[in-house]
Design an enzyme around this catalytic site. Structure first.
Site, PDB file in Angstrom:
ATOM      1  N   SER A 148       0.848  -1.194   0.000  1.00 28.48           N
ATOM      2  CA  SER A 148       0.000   0.000   0.000  1.00 28.48           C
ATOM      3  C   SER A 148       0.882   1.241   0.000  1.00 28.48           C
ATOM      4  CB  SER A 148      -0.855  -0.012   1.270  1.00 28.48           C
ATOM      5  OG  SER A 148      -1.422   1.259   1.483  1.00 28.48           O
TER       6      SER A 148
ATOM      7  N   TYR B  42      -0.288  -0.968  10.134  1.00 27.32           N
ATOM      8  CA  TYR B  42      -0.501  -1.403   8.747  1.00 27.32           C
ATOM      9  C   TYR B  42       0.618  -0.855   7.852  1.00 27.32           C
ATOM     10  CZ  TYR B  42      -2.979  -1.672   4.195  1.00 27.32           C
ATOM     11  OH  TYR B  42      -3.339  -1.919   2.890  1.00 27.32           O
TER      12      TYR B  42
HETATM   13  N1  LIG Z   1      -8.570  -1.552  -1.504  1.00 24.79           N
HETATM   14  C1  LIG Z   1      -7.657  -0.620  -1.295  1.00 24.79           C
HETATM   15  O1  LIG Z   1      -7.917   0.589  -1.374  1.00 24.79           O
HETATM   16  C2  LIG Z   1      -6.232  -1.004  -0.988  1.00 24.79           C
HETATM   17  C3  LIG Z   1      -5.288   0.012  -0.881  1.00 24.79           C
HETATM   18  C4  LIG Z   1      -3.970  -0.317  -0.631  1.00 24.79           C
HETATM   19  C5  LIG Z   1      -3.598  -1.654  -0.505  1.00 24.79           C
HETATM   20  N2  LIG Z   1      -4.539  -2.617  -0.587  1.00 24.79           N
HETATM   21  C6  LIG Z   1      -4.111  -4.014  -0.430  1.00 24.79           C
HETATM   22  O2  LIG Z   1      -4.625  -4.781  -1.500  1.00 24.79           O
HETATM   23  C7  LIG Z   1      -4.882  -6.116  -1.063  1.00 24.79           C
HETATM   24  C8  LIG Z   1      -6.313  -6.511  -1.368  1.00 24.79           C
HETATM   25  O3  LIG Z   1      -7.175  -5.576  -0.758  1.00 24.79           O
HETATM   26  P1  LIG Z   1      -8.769  -5.576  -0.989  1.00 24.79           P
HETATM   27  O4  LIG Z   1      -9.220  -4.185  -0.789  1.00 24.79           O
HETATM   28  O5  LIG Z   1      -9.096  -6.306  -2.237  1.00 24.79           O
HETATM   29  O6  LIG Z   1      -9.226  -6.417   0.299  1.00 24.79           O
HETATM   30  P2  LIG Z   1     -10.609  -7.109   0.631  1.00 24.79           P
HETATM   31  O7  LIG Z   1     -10.726  -7.018   2.118  1.00 24.79           O
HETATM   32  O8  LIG Z   1     -11.727  -6.593  -0.203  1.00 24.79           O
HETATM   33  O9  LIG Z   1     -10.324  -8.648   0.220  1.00 24.79           O
HETATM   34  C9  LIG Z   1      -9.280  -9.350   0.818  1.00 24.79           C
HETATM   35  C10 LIG Z   1      -9.532 -10.831   0.735  1.00 24.79           C
HETATM   36  O10 LIG Z   1      -8.449 -11.448   1.448  1.00 24.79           O
HETATM   37  C11 LIG Z   1      -8.960 -12.459   2.273  1.00 24.79           C
HETATM   38  N3  LIG Z   1      -8.098 -12.644   3.442  1.00 24.79           N
HETATM   39  C12 LIG Z   1      -7.947 -11.803   4.498  1.00 24.79           C
HETATM   40  N4  LIG Z   1      -7.140 -12.353   5.417  1.00 24.79           N
HETATM   41  C13 LIG Z   1      -6.760 -13.557   4.918  1.00 24.79           C
HETATM   42  C14 LIG Z   1      -5.953 -14.597   5.416  1.00 24.79           C
HETATM   43  N5  LIG Z   1      -5.388 -14.514   6.635  1.00 24.79           N
HETATM   44  N6  LIG Z   1      -5.754 -15.695   4.654  1.00 24.79           N
HETATM   45  C15 LIG Z   1      -6.339 -15.796   3.431  1.00 24.79           C
HETATM   46  N7  LIG Z   1      -7.149 -14.848   2.929  1.00 24.79           N
HETATM   47  C16 LIG Z   1      -7.363 -13.744   3.655  1.00 24.79           C
HETATM   48  C17 LIG Z   1     -10.333 -11.947   2.703  1.00 24.79           C
HETATM   49  O11 LIG Z   1     -11.160 -13.019   3.128  1.00 24.79           O
HETATM   50  C18 LIG Z   1     -10.829 -11.262   1.440  1.00 24.79           C
HETATM   51  O12 LIG Z   1     -11.591 -12.116   0.618  1.00 24.79           O
HETATM   52  C19 LIG Z   1      -4.555  -6.129   0.434  1.00 24.79           C
HETATM   53  O13 LIG Z   1      -3.240  -6.606   0.631  1.00 24.79           O
HETATM   54  C20 LIG Z   1      -4.655  -4.673   0.824  1.00 24.79           C
HETATM   55  O14 LIG Z   1      -3.884  -4.368   1.966  1.00 24.79           O
HETATM   56  C21 LIG Z   1      -5.863  -2.343  -0.830  1.00 24.79           C
END
Ligand SMILES: NC(=O)c1ccc[n+]([C@@H]2O[C@H](COP(=O)([O-])OP(=O)(O)OC[C@H]3O[C@@H](n4cnc5c(N)ncnc54)[C@H](O)[C@@H]3O)[C@@H](O)[C@H]2O)c1
Length: 264
Positions: free
Chosen positions: A155, A168
């Protein structure tokens, strides 16, 4: 005469963690559409992994649902053994599973010094230790050929720091440092190791924290491309790094962030 695209994933077995929704789901789908031999759809929630795998299978794309908790080495080892048993290989690991903490807006989140050390654990366990747990059993499989790829989703919080998200931010920055060292350790086996750094992407996970339209408006004012990102914006970057076109790119962080943070 047919020409193979440099972005083709033909023959690759790809595992995407946290692929049951959001960014991971879009990456898994794009990998399958990009010609991967098979896509392993991991999620903590079995039903999410199964739904995405079933969606891909219904389109004639090879997919396997793999429930595992990335925070548990035993759980990840069992998943990796199942992948090996079914496909005999792994070419691409995408560490996407992440935990951005409770669905609170930053102003409502406790400051770092107000937190109990026990509250740090879920953030560290998924965003940093989870990446290590997956890389450990994946590395020997990835190094068996010259097409190994590790892609970790971090991120921009890791680079600019987000108030309310100190743990985080630290965990994601830790993952980036870990990946740079892994790039050096694995380079002689022709495995590339990179990060994709995201700003705001519209996903179910983000929606929990983005319910205030005023806050979203203020946030978007800090973006050069004034819209929120979509999971599909990230998917193409992952396919690029996974493909032959990405073969000489390693130890890098590719920003997919609408211009939120430059030169960092
Ligand atoms: N959405 C954003 O704005 C954003 C911004 C910066 C970084 N990110 C990063 O992008 C990635 C995806 O984010 P997202 O927004 O799609 O998240 P989300 O919460 O919509 O989906 C994440 C998925 O990961 C699964 N998950 C969580 N913990 C887990 C575990 N211990 N083992 C296996 N699966 C697990 C959840 O069940 C979920 O289905 C993450 O690493 C997040 O930190 C997202």
């Amino acid at each position: 005469m047919t020409c193979k695209s440099p972005f083709s994933l033909e023959g690759r077995v790809v595992l995407v963690t946290g692929a049951g929704q959001g960014v991971g789901r879009a990456i898994a789908t794009a990998m399958a559409e990009g010609g991967a031999r098979a896509v392993v759809v991991n999620d903590f929630f079995q039903e999410r992994a199964e739904a995405v795998a079933a969606e891909l299978s219904a389109r004639g794309l090879e997919a396997m649902a793999a429930q595992a908790d990335v925070t548990s080495p035993t759980s990840v080892d069992a998943m990796m053994a199942a992948v090996r048993a079914r496909y005999g290989a792994l070419h691409v690991l995408v560490n996407n599973a992440g935990n951005a903490g409770p669905g609170l807006i930053p102003a409502e989140l406790p400051k770092f010094w107000e937190m109990d050390p026990a509250d740090w654990q879920p953030w560290l366990a998924t965003n940093l230790i989870g990446v290590m747990n997956c890389c450990r059993p994946a590395a020997p499989l990835l190094m068996q050929h010259d097409q190994g790829r590790i892609i970790t989703v971090i991120s921009d919080a890791a680079r600019v720091g987000e108030p309310g998200y100190a743990v985080y931010s630290g965990a994601k920055a830790g993952a980036a440092g870990f990946m740079r060292a892994m790039a050096k350790e694995m380079g002689r086996y022709m495995t590339t190791v990179n990060c994709i750094s995201l700003a705001s992407i519209e996903t179910p996970g983000l929606a929990e924290r983005n319910s205030d339209p005023e806050r979203v408006k203020k946030k978007l004012a800090r973006y050069v491309i004034r819209r929120q990102g979509k999971p599909s914006d990230v998917a193409g970057a992952a396919v690029f790094l996974a493909s032959e076109a990405g073969a000489w790119i390693t130890g890098q962080t590719l920003s997919v962030n609408g211009g939120y943070a430059f030169n960092l």
